[in-house]
Design a protein around this motif. Structure first.
Motif, PDB file in Angstrom:
ATOM      1  N   LEU A  95       0.828  -1.202   0.000  1.00 51.32           N
ATOM      2  CA  LEU A  95       0.000   0.000   0.000  1.00 51.32           C
ATOM      3  C   LEU A  95       0.862   1.252   0.000  1.00 51.32           C
ATOM      4  N   ARG A  96       1.885   1.276   0.832  1.00 45.71           N
ATOM      5  CA  ARG A  96       2.793   2.433   0.889  1.00 45.71           C
ATOM      6  C   ARG A  96       3.462   2.646  -0.462  1.00 45.71           C
ATOM      7  N   LEU A  97       3.935   1.563  -1.080  1.00 41.45           N
ATOM      8  CA  LEU A  97       4.582   1.668  -2.388  1.00 41.45           C
ATOM      9  C   LEU A  97       3.619   2.183  -3.450  1.00 41.45           C
ATOM     10  N   PHE A  98       2.416   1.617  -3.495  1.00 44.96           N
ATOM     11  CA  PHE A  98       1.447   2.038  -4.494  1.00 44.96           C
ATOM     12  C   PHE A  98       1.028   3.488  -4.292  1.00 44.96           C
ATOM     13  N   LEU A  99       0.778   3.884  -3.054  1.00 45.85           N
ATOM     14  CA  LEU A  99       0.346   5.271  -2.785  1.00 45.85           C
ATOM     15  C   LEU A  99       1.433   6.281  -3.112  1.00 45.85           C
ATOM     16  N   SER A 100       2.684   5.899  -2.964  1.00 47.78           N
ATOM     17  CA  SER A 100       3.770   6.842  -3.263  1.00 47.78           C
ATOM     18  C   SER A 100       4.199   6.804  -4.738  1.00 47.78           C
ATOM     19  N   SER A 101       3.816   5.763  -5.465  1.00 49.97           N
ATOM     20  CA  SER A 101       4.311   5.601  -6.835  1.00 49.97           C
ATOM     21  C   SER A 101       3.269   5.824  -7.920  1.00 49.97           C
ATOM     22  N   LEU A 102       2.027   5.548  -7.623  1.00 54.89           N
ATOM     23  CA  LEU A 102       0.995   5.651  -8.649  1.00 54.89           C
ATOM     24  C   LEU A 102       0.357   7.031  -8.650  1.00 54.89           C
ATOM     25  N   PRO A 103      -0.057   7.473  -9.813  1.00 50.08           N
ATOM     26  CA  PRO A 103      -0.685   8.810  -9.868  1.00 50.08           C
ATOM     27  C   PRO A 103      -2.014   8.853  -9.151  1.00 50.08           C
TER      28      PRO A 103
END
Length: 103
Positions: A95-103
């Motif tokens: 979740l942290r990775l997706f929230l910081s990487s995806l627009p």
């Protein structure tokens, strides 16, 4: 982290090595190894090896369904992993990775 036997046991031979030779403890060993390499638990997540690409012939003998993943949480807690680290391994790190990487 993976749940596929060939990634958990050196010398695994597909179709020959018995799943009885690996357990959820092997997955916890895999988590420990990744944490040692990365320096903490923030870089570990459950892989997609349980998406139906193969059956239980390559999974730890005590992992019969997706519900059995909770055994890993218990095993990690017994090894001293904090609750928040276990939550991160199970979902929080993705979740942290997706929230910081995806627009």
């Amino acid at each position: 982290m993976a749940f596929d036997g060939w990634m958990l046991k050196p010398g695994w031979v597909r179709g020959e090595t018995s799943p009885a030779s690996i357990s959820v403890n092997a997955t916890a060993d895999h988590v420990d190894h990744i944490c040692q390499l990365a320096g903490n638990t923030r870089h570990v997540g459950i892989g997609s090896d349980l998406d139906g690409g193969f059956g239980t012939e390559q999974t730890p003998h005590d992992l019969n369904s997706i519900a059995d993943l909770q055994q890993l949480a218990t095993t990690l807690a017994n090894r001293g992993y904090a609750d928040n680290d276990i939550r991160d391994i199970f979902a929080g790190n993705y979740l942290r990775l997706f929230l910081s990487s995806l627009p």
